[in-house]
Design an enzyme around this catalytic site. Structure first.
Site, mmCIF file in Angstrom:
data_model
loop_
_atom_site.group_PDB
_atom_site.id
_atom_site.type_symbol
_atom_site.label_atom_id
_atom_site.label_comp_id
_atom_site.label_asym_id
_atom_site.label_seq_id
_atom_site.Cartn_x
_atom_site.Cartn_y
_atom_site.Cartn_z
ATOM 1 N N LYS A 20 35.887 70.028 49.587
ATOM 2 C CA LYS A 20 34.729 70.597 50.279
ATOM 3 C C LYS A 20 35.187 71.288 51.575
ATOM 4 O O LYS A 20 36.335 71.126 51.992
ATOM 5 C CB LYS A 20 33.721 69.474 50.552
ATOM 6 C CG LYS A 20 33.127 68.875 49.251
ATOM 7 C CD LYS A 20 32.160 67.736 49.562
ATOM 8 C CE LYS A 20 31.522 67.180 48.294
ATOM 9 N NZ LYS A 20 30.584 66.067 48.595
ATOM 10 N N TYR A 60 24.249 71.333 42.560
ATOM 11 C CA TYR A 60 23.599 70.105 43.029
ATOM 12 C C TYR A 60 22.120 70.045 42.646
ATOM 13 O O TYR A 60 21.333 69.377 43.328
ATOM 14 C CB TYR A 60 23.757 69.976 44.549
ATOM 15 C CG TYR A 60 25.132 69.515 44.992
ATOM 16 C CD1 TYR A 60 25.669 68.297 44.550
ATOM 17 C CD2 TYR A 60 25.901 70.273 45.873
ATOM 18 C CE1 TYR A 60 26.931 67.859 44.959
ATOM 19 C CE2 TYR A 60 27.160 69.833 46.292
ATOM 20 C CZ TYR A 60 27.668 68.625 45.830
ATOM 21 O OH TYR A 60 28.908 68.194 46.250
ATOM 22 N N ASN A 123 32.236 64.145 53.249
ATOM 23 C CA ASN A 123 33.092 63.251 52.452
ATOM 24 C C ASN A 123 34.192 63.969 51.664
ATOM 25 O O ASN A 123 34.710 63.457 50.678
ATOM 26 C CB ASN A 123 32.238 62.319 51.577
ATOM 27 C CG ASN A 123 31.371 63.058 50.585
ATOM 28 O OD1 ASN A 123 31.435 64.279 50.495
ATOM 29 N ND2 ASN A 123 30.574 62.320 49.838
ATOM 30 N N HIS A 126 34.586 66.502 45.992
ATOM 31 C CA HIS A 126 33.620 66.288 44.903
ATOM 32 C C HIS A 126 34.365 65.972 43.618
ATOM 33 O O HIS A 126 35.438 66.516 43.372
ATOM 34 C CB HIS A 126 32.781 67.555 44.671
ATOM 35 C CG HIS A 126 32.034 67.523 43.368
ATOM 36 N ND1 HIS A 126 30.830 66.875 43.220
ATOM 37 C CD2 HIS A 126 32.355 68.001 42.128
ATOM 38 C CE1 HIS A 126 30.428 66.974 41.950
ATOM 39 N NE2 HIS A 126 31.337 67.649 41.268
ATOM 40 N N GLU A 137 30.195 71.766 35.090
ATOM 41 C CA GLU A 137 30.606 72.237 36.417
ATOM 42 C C GLU A 137 31.798 73.188 36.329
ATOM 43 O O GLU A 137 31.856 74.191 37.055
ATOM 44 C CB GLU A 137 30.898 71.028 37.319
ATOM 45 C CG GLU A 137 29.613 70.251 37.632
ATOM 46 C CD GLU A 137 29.845 68.892 38.296
ATOM 47 O OE1 GLU A 137 31.011 68.574 38.617
ATOM 48 O OE2 GLU A 137 28.860 68.151 38.476
#
Ligand code: IDP
Ligand code: MG
Length: 160
Positions: A20, A60, A123, A126, A137
Site C-alpha cells: 500500500k 474494496y 497496515n 493487502h 483481484e
C-alpha cells in the site's frame, strides 16, 4: 530442463498482494517482496502503479457501507502502490498468515504487519482473502500480457 509436474496442478492458487502507499513511502517494498520470495512462492506479476479512485472502489466494494470506506479509498489512492501476483500451493492462506491480522497491534511479531506497522489505517500491505478473490483481484489490477508464467530454478528444491 522441463518439469511439467511443477508447472500446473489443481492445487495451485493465485493471490493478489499489494504494498500500500504507506509501504512504498516508508521504503518497505523490498522487505515485503522478500518475505514472499523467501517463503518460496512464485512471483507472476509486479508493477508500481498509481491507483485510480474507481479501481480502489471496485477492489474494496464489499466495504462500501463501512464508515471508514472514504478514508480507505483516499489512503489507497494517496500514492503509488506495488501490485503483485503470487502463485503456489496454499498461497492464499499462507500469504494471509505472513501478512498478519488487519490491526497491526494485534498482528503477531514475525508477520509483516506485526513487524512493520502500528495502525489498521496504515497496515502497509493487502492480501486476497480467498482463491476466488485472488483471481478476481489479479484480473482487476493486471492487464493481459502483464503476467508471466515461468519455472523458477529452485522449483525442485521447494516441492518433492
Ligand atoms: P484485510 O486487509 O486484513 O483483509 P479488511 O477487513 O478486508 O482487512 O479491510 C480492508 C482494509 O481496510 C484493511 O486492510 C485496512 O486498510 C482498512 N480497514 C479495515 N478496517 C478498518 C478500520 O476499522 N479503520 C480503518 N481502516 C480499516
Ligand atoms: Mg480483506
Amino acid at each position: 530442463i522441463f518439469l511439467p509436474h511443477l508447472v500446473a496442478s489443481m492445487e495451485v492458487e493465485e493471490t493478489y498482494i499489494m504494498v500500500k502507499p504507506d509501504g512504498v513511502q516508508r521504503g518497505l517494498v523490498g522487505e515485503i517482496i522478500s518475505r514472499f520470495e523467501k517463503k518460496g512462492f512464485k512471483l507472476t506479476g509486479l508493477k508500481l502503479f498509481q491507483c485510480p479512485k474507481e479501481l480502489a472502489e471496485e477492489h474494496y466494494k464489499d466495504l462500501k457501507s463501512r464508515p471508514f470506506f472514504p478514508k480507505l479509498i483516499n489512503y489507497i489512492t494517496s500514492g503509488p502502490v506495488v501490485c503483485m501476483a503470487w502463485e503456489g500451493v496454499g498461497v492464499v492462506a499462507s500469504a494471509r498468515k505472513l501478512i498478519g491480522s488487519t490491526d497491526p497491534l494485534q498482528a503477531e511479531p514475525g508477520t509483516i504487519r506485526g513487524d512493520l506497522a502500528v495502525q489498521t489505517g496504515r497496515n502497509v500491505v493487502h492480501g486476497s482473502d480467498s482463491p476466488e478473490n485472488g483471481k478476481r483481484e489479479i484480473g482487476l489490477w493486471f492487464k493481459e500480457g502483464e503476467l508471466c508464467q515461468w519455472i523458477p530454478a529452485q522449483a525442485p528444491w521447494l516441492r518433492e
